[in-house]
Scaffold this active site. Structure first.
Site, PDB file in Angstrom:
ATOM      1  N   TYR A   1      11.384   2.782  -0.269  1.00  0.00           N
ATOM      2  CA  TYR A   1      10.203   1.548  -0.356  1.00  0.00           C
ATOM      3  C   TYR A   1       8.992   1.503  -1.250  1.00  0.00           C
ATOM      4  CZ  TYR A   1       7.444  -2.437   1.735  1.00  0.00           C
ATOM      5  OH  TYR A   1       6.742  -3.098   2.253  1.00  0.00           O
TER       6      TYR A   1
ATOM      7  N   ALA B   1       0.619  -1.680   0.426  1.00  0.00           N
ATOM      8  CA  ALA B   1       0.044  -0.342  -0.023  1.00  0.00           C
ATOM      9  C   ALA B   1       0.830   1.290   0.595  1.00  0.00           C
ATOM     10  CB  ALA B   1      -0.913  -0.177   0.877  1.00  0.00           C
TER      11      ALA B   1
ATOM     12  N   THR C   1      -4.469   7.051  11.307  1.00  0.00           N
ATOM     13  CA  THR C   1      -4.987   5.354  11.091  1.00  0.00           C
ATOM     14  C   THR C   1      -4.434   4.564  10.471  1.00  0.00           C
ATOM     15  OG1 THR C   1      -6.698   6.718  10.047  1.00  0.00           O
ATOM     16  CG2 THR C   1      -7.780   6.473  11.466  1.00  0.00           C
TER      17      THR C   1
HETATM   18  P1  NAD Z   1       9.976  -9.844   6.860  1.00  0.00           P
HETATM   19  O1  NAD Z   1      11.125  -8.971   6.261  1.00  0.00           O
HETATM   20  O2  NAD Z   1      10.004 -10.497   7.620  1.00  0.00           O
HETATM   21  O3  NAD Z   1      10.168 -11.070   5.332  1.00  0.00           O
HETATM   22  C1  NAD Z   1      11.409 -10.627   4.435  1.00  0.00           C
HETATM   23  C2  NAD Z   1      12.290 -11.668   4.381  1.00  0.00           C
HETATM   24  O4  NAD Z   1      13.269 -11.393   2.724  1.00  0.00           O
HETATM   25  C3  NAD Z   1      13.264 -12.015   5.726  1.00  0.00           C
HETATM   26  O5  NAD Z   1      13.287 -13.198   5.977  1.00  0.00           O
HETATM   27  C4  NAD Z   1      14.142 -11.605   4.688  1.00  0.00           C
HETATM   28  O6  NAD Z   1      15.429 -11.814   5.007  1.00  0.00           O
HETATM   29  C5  NAD Z   1      14.484 -11.898   2.999  1.00  0.00           C
HETATM   30  N1  NAD Z   1      15.386 -10.975   2.737  1.00  0.00           N
HETATM   31  C6  NAD Z   1      15.982 -10.193   2.105  1.00  0.00           C
HETATM   32  N2  NAD Z   1      16.785  -9.616   1.428  1.00  0.00           N
HETATM   33  C7  NAD Z   1      16.483 -10.921   0.948  1.00  0.00           C
HETATM   34  C8  NAD Z   1      17.900 -11.329  -0.290  1.00  0.00           C
HETATM   35  N3  NAD Z   1      18.790 -10.421  -0.896  1.00  0.00           N
HETATM   36  N4  NAD Z   1      17.885 -12.408  -0.643  1.00  0.00           N
HETATM   37  C9  NAD Z   1      17.020 -13.171   0.407  1.00  0.00           C
HETATM   38  N5  NAD Z   1      16.343 -12.972   1.203  1.00  0.00           N
HETATM   39  C10 NAD Z   1      16.256 -11.838   1.610  1.00  0.00           C
HETATM   40  O7  NAD Z   1       8.860  -9.192   6.078  1.00  0.00           O
HETATM   41  P2  NAD Z   1       7.266  -9.303   5.455  1.00  0.00           P
HETATM   42  O8  NAD Z   1       6.539  -9.056   6.664  1.00  0.00           O
HETATM   43  O9  NAD Z   1       6.777 -10.786   5.679  1.00  0.00           O
HETATM   44  O10 NAD Z   1       7.327  -9.384   3.686  1.00  0.00           O
HETATM   45  C11 NAD Z   1       6.876  -9.677   3.069  1.00  0.00           C
HETATM   46  C12 NAD Z   1       6.926  -9.317   1.916  1.00  0.00           C
HETATM   47  O11 NAD Z   1       5.190  -8.069   1.665  1.00  0.00           O
HETATM   48  C13 NAD Z   1       7.800  -8.046   1.074  1.00  0.00           C
HETATM   49  O12 NAD Z   1       8.369  -8.372  -0.362  1.00  0.00           O
HETATM   50  C14 NAD Z   1       7.215  -6.752   1.670  1.00  0.00           C
HETATM   51  O13 NAD Z   1       7.546  -5.563   1.001  1.00  0.00           O
HETATM   52  C15 NAD Z   1       5.906  -7.127   1.823  1.00  0.00           C
HETATM   53  N6  NAD Z   1       4.390  -6.223   2.356  1.00  0.00           N
HETATM   54  C16 NAD Z   1       4.297  -6.622   3.492  1.00  0.00           C
HETATM   55  C17 NAD Z   1       3.760  -6.246   5.221  1.00  0.00           C
HETATM   56  C18 NAD Z   1       3.318  -6.380   5.752  1.00  0.00           C
HETATM   57  O14 NAD Z   1       2.833  -5.326   6.552  1.00  0.00           O
HETATM   58  N7  NAD Z   1       4.588  -7.255   6.016  1.00  0.00           N
HETATM   59  C19 NAD Z   1       3.324  -5.282   3.926  1.00  0.00           C
HETATM   60  C20 NAD Z   1       3.097  -4.488   2.581  1.00  0.00           C
HETATM   61  C21 NAD Z   1       4.462  -5.320   1.819  1.00  0.00           C
END
Ligand code: NAD
Length: 338
Positions: A154, A124, A226
């Site tokens: 980001y 988002a 929010t």
């Molecule tokens: P997270 O940080 O728990 O998981 C991301 C994983 O990617 C980590 O384990 C990290 O070690 C791995 N990573 C980072 N760089 C890397 C690399 N170079 N090679 C291999 N692995 C690598 O985050 P998440 O919350 O599980 O998010 C997962 C995806 O969802 C991401 O793309 C994030 O941007 C997206 N996202 C998450 C949210 C949220 O609320 N959690 C919201 C919007 C988008």
């Protein structure tokens, strides 16, 4: 809606992390027998590991590693990213931007491997920040990403990587799926250390205050900002539905809850779960992101006939219980992943 065969090789990148770790478990529970989980973190630091899953420790910002990760893949889910909550993405914009390396190499490697489908986890944070200046914000619909004024670092990286997904479909015919996640929360995610997001951070602060006998907690911002929060089980189900819906190929879609709550309300829910009432100190200089953000779910409801609907109270109780266990384990000197 198409489905994959149970013995197709499915690759999940970022699987040592929160959402992708849950996705691997979701796929394993549905009987997929050839799963490859990839993350750069050492295996003992992964939040979850499912039995029978091939686990690779690879840095996916490297092109050769992406080729190795995607070898023979039928489907690739790319959720690897260097990210965290507001405290991380406001302070480390370069790290966030550098995830473009992962996304550029992964989509090319998936294409070269002949993958049938490729999933990208967008956010988002791609939405125009000018539309998010009021806590009583109008819910964001998919067309609100353009004209573009994404979150610095980001958000722009995510927007650019979405574009790759669209062009790999239009120019090269690889089926791509793009979900714009709104805040996701649940057990087996970051809860301490600086990358945690608001729901986990607030649960931890309430647990800490209770444990120490403190009567107050600190809140970032004035608490009136929010957001909506999606429970992890809704997220994994939504990823599956979006990935296999031909109507949604190369089409960004919101995947988030439309239950808008303020941070103050989120604290009240956590307090209620913990059975305490704490004084609130507001740190107005702390990172707090946009004033308001909500997900308009008209499109997902219309196309999939489904939208994320786990009530916050239900999902947060499960999250709180898991974080409390981690907190107590750490206090007792046991090994935990934060
Ligand atoms: P997270 O940080 O728990 O998981 C991301 C994983 O990617 C980590 O384990 C990290 O070690 C791995 N990573 C980072 N760089 C890397 C690399 N170079 N090679 C291999 N692995 C690598 O985050 P998440 O919350 O599980 O998010 C997962 C995806 O969802 C991401 O793309 C994030 O941007 C997206 N996202 C998450 C949210 C949220 O609320 N959690 C919201 C919007 C988008």
């Amino acid at each position: 809606m198409s489905t994959s065969r149970k013995d197709d090789l499915i690759v999940v990148a970022g699987a040592g992390g929160f959402i992708a770790g849950a996705l691997v478990r979701y796929l394993a529970e549905r009987g997929f027998t050839r799963l490859r989980a990839v993350d750069k973190k050492p295996l003992p630091e992964w939040y979850q590991r499912s039995p029978g899953v091939e686990c690779l420790c690879l840095d996916l910002s490297d092109e050769a590693n992406c080729r190795r990760a995607c070898q023979d893949a039928s489907e690739v889910y790319n959720l690897a990213a260097d990210m965290g909550g507001m405290g991380f993405i406001e302070r480390f914009r370069i790290e966030c931007l550098r995830s473009i390396l992962i996304n550029t190499h992964m989509i090319e490697a998936a294409y070269r491997a002949g993958a049938q489908r490729y999933f990208f986890s967008s956010s988002a944070c791609v939405y125009n920040t000018d539309l998010q200046k009021d806590p009583q914000v109008r819910a964001l619909k998919e067309s609100d990403a353009y004209p573009a004024m994404a979150e610095r670092g980001y958000g722009w990286e995510k927007l650019m990587s979405e574009m790759f997904c669209q062009e790999y479909w239009h120019e090269r015919g690889m089926k791509t799926a793009i979900a714009r996640f709104h805040n996701v929360y649940g057990p087996y995610g970051t809860w301490d250390g600086g990358r945690e997001k608001a729901p986990a951070a607030i649960c931890r602060k309430v647990i800490e205050a209770k444990d120490r006998g403190a009567d107050s907690l600190e809140i970032w911002g004035d608490g009136n900002q929010t957001r909506s929060f999606m429970y992890i089980d809704d997220c994994t189900r939504g990823i599956d539905l979006i990935m296999h819906c031909d109507e949604l190929i190369a089409t960004p879609i919101n995947l988030g809850s439309s239950e808008l709550v303020s941070i103050n309300e989120l604290v009240s829910v956590a307090e209620e779960i913990g059975g305490v009432k704490l004084k609130r100190h507001y740190d107005l200089d702390a990172p707090q992101g946009v004033a308001g953000r909500n997900s308009d779910n008209t499109m997902i409801q219309g196309i999939l006939g489904w939208h994320p609907d786990t009530p916050l109270r239900v999902g947060l109780a499960k999250t709180y219980a898991w974080i409390e266990q981690q907190y107590m384990d750490r206090k007792a000197g046991k090994r935990t992943v934060s």
